[in-house]
Design a protein around this motif. Structure first.
Motif, PDB file in Angstrom:
ATOM      1  N   ALA A   1      73.721  40.128  61.945  1.00 50.85           N
ATOM      2  CA  ALA A   1      72.403  40.600  61.940  1.00 50.85           C
ATOM      3  C   ALA A   1      72.314  40.617  60.302  1.00 50.85           C
ATOM      4  O   ALA A   1      72.841  41.192  59.641  1.00 50.85           O
ATOM      5  CB  ALA A   1      72.373  41.984  62.638  1.00 50.85           C
ATOM      6  N   MET A   2      70.878  40.106  60.091  1.00 54.32           N
ATOM      7  CA  MET A   2      70.731  40.026  58.506  1.00 54.32           C
ATOM      8  C   MET A   2      69.452  40.943  58.317  1.00 54.32           C
ATOM      9  O   MET A   2      68.210  40.753  58.849  1.00 54.32           O
ATOM     10  CB  MET A   2      70.393  38.768  58.197  1.00 54.32           C
ATOM     11  CG  MET A   2      71.607  37.731  58.434  1.00 54.32           C
ATOM     12  SD  MET A   2      71.200  35.909  58.177  1.00 54.32           S
ATOM     13  CE  MET A   2      70.978  36.011  56.661  1.00 54.32           C
ATOM     14  N   LYS A   3      69.629  41.876  57.286  1.00 48.38           N
ATOM     15  CA  LYS A   3      68.374  42.977  56.970  1.00 48.38           C
ATOM     16  C   LYS A   3      67.869  42.470  55.911  1.00 48.38           C
ATOM     17  O   LYS A   3      68.766  42.338  54.692  1.00 48.38           O
ATOM     18  CB  LYS A   3      69.066  44.273  56.912  1.00 48.38           C
ATOM     19  CG  LYS A   3      67.995  45.356  56.524  1.00 48.38           C
ATOM     20  CD  LYS A   3      68.567  46.771  56.667  1.00 48.38           C
ATOM     21  CE  LYS A   3      67.465  47.577  56.292  1.00 48.38           C
ATOM     22  NZ  LYS A   3      68.048  49.158  56.123  1.00 48.38           N
ATOM     23  N   TYR A   4      66.751  42.166  55.494  1.00 50.97           N
ATOM     24  CA  TYR A   4      65.802  41.891  54.457  1.00 50.97           C
ATOM     25  C   TYR A   4      65.162  43.034  53.858  1.00 50.97           C
ATOM     26  O   TYR A   4      64.296  43.697  54.504  1.00 50.97           O
ATOM     27  CB  TYR A   4      64.922  40.647  54.641  1.00 50.97           C
ATOM     28  CG  TYR A   4      65.605  39.306  55.129  1.00 50.97           C
ATOM     29  CD1 TYR A   4      65.504  38.641  54.060  1.00 50.97           C
ATOM     30  CD2 TYR A   4      66.235  39.102  56.238  1.00 50.97           C
ATOM     31  CE1 TYR A   4      66.093  37.112  54.345  1.00 50.97           C
ATOM     32  CE2 TYR A   4      66.873  37.832  56.605  1.00 50.97           C
ATOM     33  CZ  TYR A   4      66.835  36.994  55.609  1.00 50.97           C
ATOM     34  OH  TYR A   4      67.372  35.822  55.765  1.00 50.97           O
ATOM     35  N   ASP A   5      65.702  43.424  52.664  1.00 49.13           N
ATOM     36  CA  ASP A   5      65.001  44.670  51.938  1.00 49.13           C
ATOM     37  C   ASP A   5      64.217  44.082  50.744  1.00 49.13           C
ATOM     38  O   ASP A   5      64.866  43.163  50.081  1.00 49.13           O
ATOM     39  CB  ASP A   5      65.954  45.726  51.270  1.00 49.13           C
ATOM     40  CG  ASP A   5      66.525  46.400  52.709  1.00 49.13           C
ATOM     41  OD1 ASP A   5      65.676  46.881  53.556  1.00 49.13           O
ATOM     42  OD2 ASP A   5      67.858  46.376  52.822  1.00 49.13           O
ATOM     43  N   GLY A   6      62.801  44.425  50.712  1.00 50.61           N
ATOM     44  CA  GLY A   6      62.008  44.097  49.532  1.00 50.61           C
ATOM     45  C   GLY A   6      61.254  42.703  49.875  1.00 50.61           C
ATOM     46  O   GLY A   6      60.329  42.474  48.781  1.00 50.61           O
ATOM     47  N   ALA A   7      61.391  42.018  50.798  1.00 49.67           N
ATOM     48  CA  ALA A   7      60.495  41.005  51.280  1.00 49.67           C
ATOM     49  C   ALA A   7      59.027  41.350  51.657  1.00 49.67           C
ATOM     50  O   ALA A   7      59.097  42.675  52.100  1.00 49.67           O
ATOM     51  CB  ALA A   7      60.908  40.140  52.346  1.00 49.67           C
ATOM     52  N   THR A   8      58.285  40.625  50.979  1.00 54.21           N
ATOM     53  CA  THR A   8      56.655  41.216  51.396  1.00 54.21           C
ATOM     54  C   THR A   8      56.319  41.119  52.795  1.00 54.21           C
ATOM     55  O   THR A   8      55.843  41.853  53.603  1.00 54.21           O
ATOM     56  CB  THR A   8      55.687  40.357  50.587  1.00 54.21           C
ATOM     57  OG1 THR A   8      55.984  40.406  49.107  1.00 54.21           O
ATOM     58  CG2 THR A   8      54.395  40.942  50.988  1.00 54.21           C
ATOM     59  N   LYS A   9      56.953  39.923  53.337  1.00 50.81           N
ATOM     60  CA  LYS A   9      56.673  39.816  54.823  1.00 50.81           C
ATOM     61  C   LYS A   9      57.624  38.585  55.311  1.00 50.81           C
ATOM     62  O   LYS A   9      58.088  37.699  54.669  1.00 50.81           O
ATOM     63  CB  LYS A   9      55.304  39.267  55.188  1.00 50.81           C
ATOM     64  CG  LYS A   9      55.130  38.882  56.652  1.00 50.81           C
ATOM     65  CD  LYS A   9      53.570  38.559  56.820  1.00 50.81           C
ATOM     66  CE  LYS A   9      53.244  38.232  58.317  1.00 50.81           C
ATOM     67  NZ  LYS A   9      51.770  37.744  58.455  1.00 50.81           N
ATOM     68  N   LEU A  10      58.176  38.802  56.725  1.00 50.92           N
ATOM     69  CA  LEU A  10      59.012  37.565  57.038  1.00 50.92           C
ATOM     70  C   LEU A  10      58.135  37.068  58.171  1.00 50.92           C
ATOM     71  O   LEU A  10      57.355  37.693  59.204  1.00 50.92           O
ATOM     72  CB  LEU A  10      60.373  38.320  57.711  1.00 50.92           C
ATOM     73  CG  LEU A  10      61.135  38.867  56.870  1.00 50.92           C
ATOM     74  CD1 LEU A  10      62.600  39.551  57.572  1.00 50.92           C
ATOM     75  CD2 LEU A  10      61.786  37.975  55.494  1.00 50.92           C
ATOM     76  N   SER A  11      58.353  35.875  58.688  1.00 47.57           N
ATOM     77  CA  SER A  11      57.659  35.036  59.590  1.00 47.57           C
ATOM     78  C   SER A  11      58.571  33.910  60.123  1.00 47.57           C
ATOM     79  O   SER A  11      59.286  33.384  59.354  1.00 47.57           O
ATOM     80  CB  SER A  11      56.359  34.714  59.297  1.00 47.57           C
ATOM     81  OG  SER A  11      56.444  33.750  58.327  1.00 47.57           O
ATOM     82  N   ILE A  12      58.337  33.272  61.144  1.00 47.14           N
ATOM     83  CA  ILE A  12      59.218  32.161  61.870  1.00 47.14           C
ATOM     84  C   ILE A  12      58.026  31.036  62.122  1.00 47.14           C
ATOM     85  O   ILE A  12      57.221  31.371  62.741  1.00 47.14           O
ATOM     86  CB  ILE A  12      59.960  32.472  62.997  1.00 47.14           C
ATOM     87  CG1 ILE A  12      61.099  33.564  62.679  1.00 47.14           C
ATOM     88  CG2 ILE A  12      60.656  31.359  63.474  1.00 47.14           C
ATOM     89  CD1 ILE A  12      61.861  33.952  63.880  1.00 47.14           C
ATOM     90  N   LYS A  13      58.222  29.856  61.407  1.00 49.51           N
ATOM     91  CA  LYS A  13      57.436  28.816  61.727  1.00 49.51           C
ATOM     92  C   LYS A  13      58.310  27.560  62.014  1.00 49.51           C
ATOM     93  O   LYS A  13      59.068  27.082  60.868  1.00 49.51           O
ATOM     94  CB  LYS A  13      56.427  28.619  60.412  1.00 49.51           C
ATOM     95  CG  LYS A  13      55.399  27.548  60.537  1.00 49.51           C
ATOM     96  CD  LYS A  13      54.348  27.579  59.588  1.00 49.51           C
ATOM     97  CE  LYS A  13      53.466  26.325  59.877  1.00 49.51           C
ATOM     98  NZ  LYS A  13      52.425  26.389  58.503  1.00 49.51           N
TER      99      LYS A  13
END
Length: 238
Positions: free
Chosen positions: A184-196
Motif C-alpha cells: 500500500a502506497m500513501k501519497y502525502d503532499g500531492a494536490t490530487k491523485l487520479s487513474i486514467k
C-alpha cells in the motif's frame, strides 16, 4: 503459486513534461554520506527536480518547467561581447528569479523501517561535496550507483529502484511467502491523485507526474514468465 515462483510488479515513473537541457541518459542514485539530512539514503536527479530514497519510500521534488526554462535561457544563452563579458550576467544579476517547486512523499504503509539497503552497479565516477568552511564536514568520494534494492520492506517483498532508458523504474519483488496484498502506497503532499488508462496521475502545483500502468508477471524457473493482471486502486479522498 509454486514454491519457487516469484511475482514482480514493475512501475515506470515519468514526468509528463521535461526540458531538453536537463537530465541524463541514465538515472543515478547518489549515496548520502552526510551532505543531506539523515532521513535521505540516496538522491537522484529528475528532468526537472529530484528524487530522494528513504527507509519506507521516497520523496519527489518537482520544479516549475517554465521557471527553469527562463533561468536556463538567461544564464546559458547569452552572447559574449567583444570584451569577453557574458551579456546575460547583467540581466541575471539584476533580476530576482522565482523558482516554484512542489514536493510529495510516497510511503509504503506498514513497511519496515529496518529494510536492508543494497546498492549495486556502482559507477567509476564519484561526487565531492565541499560545503561550508569547515573541512571536517566536507564529504568526498561519494559513490554513485545505478540501482538500489531495499530488502524485506514487507516480509518476503523487496523494492528495487533502477534505470531504464534514462527513466526511473521500481519493482516490487514478491518471493514465496510474501503477500502482495500488503503493498500500500500513501501519497502525502500531492494536490490530487487520479487513474486514467490504468495509469496513476499525480497532480502537483507545478505540473503532473504519472506512473505508468503496473506491469506484473510471475516467474517460475521451470515454466518461465506469466503475465498477471494488476491495477491501481485509490483508497481515501483525493
Amino acid at each position: 503459486m509454486g514454491r519457487k515462483s516469484i511475482i514482480i510488479v514493475a512501475f515506470l515513473f515519468v514526468t509528463l513534461r521535461s526540458i531538453a537541457q536537463s537530465g541524463s541518459s541514465t538515472f543515478e542514485f547518489i549515496e548520502n554520506k552526510g551532505q543531506w539530512e539523515s532521513a535521505v539514503k540516496f538522491r537522484g536527479d529528475l528532468a526537472a527536480g529530484a528524487f530522494y530514497l528513504q527507509a519506507r519510500g521516497f520523496t519527489v521534488l518537482q520544479h516549475n518547467h517554465q521557471d527553469l526554462s527562463r533561468i536556463y535561457e538567461s544564464t546559458h544563452k547569452g552572447l559574449r561581447s567583444d570584451k569577453g563579458r557574458n551579456e546575460n550576467e547583467d540581466r541575471v544579476n539584476g533580476n530576482n528569479f522565482t523558482l516554484r517547486s512542489h514536493a510529495y512523499r510516497v510511503t509504503f504503509e506498514g513497511g519496515s523501517e529496518q529494510a536492508i539497503v543494497l546498492p549495486d552497479k556502482v559507477l567509476p565516477t564519484y561526487n565531492n561535496y565541499l560545503i561550508g568552511n569547515d573541512p571536517s564536514k566536507w564529504q568526498k568520494n561519494v559513490k554513485i550507483f545505478q540501482a538500489v534494492t531495499y530488502k524485506n520492506v514487507y516480509p518476503n517483498i523487496d523494492v528495487r529502484y533502477y534505470s531504464e532508458n534514462g527513466k526511473l523504474k521500481y519493482d516490487f519483488i514478491v518471493y514465496p511467502g510474501g503477500d502482495a496484498s500488503r503493498i500500500a502506497m500513501k501519497y502525502d503532499g500531492a494536490t490530487k491523485l487520479s487513474i486514467k488508462n490504468n495509469e496513476l496521475i499525480i497532480k502537483t502545483t507545478v505540473g503532473d507526474v504519472k506512473e505508468l500502468y503496473p506491469y506484473t508477471f510471475q516467474f517460475d524457473p521451470t515454466k518461465g514468465r506469466k503475465e498477471i493482471e494488476c491495477k491501481y486502486v485509490l483508497v481515501g479522498g483525493n
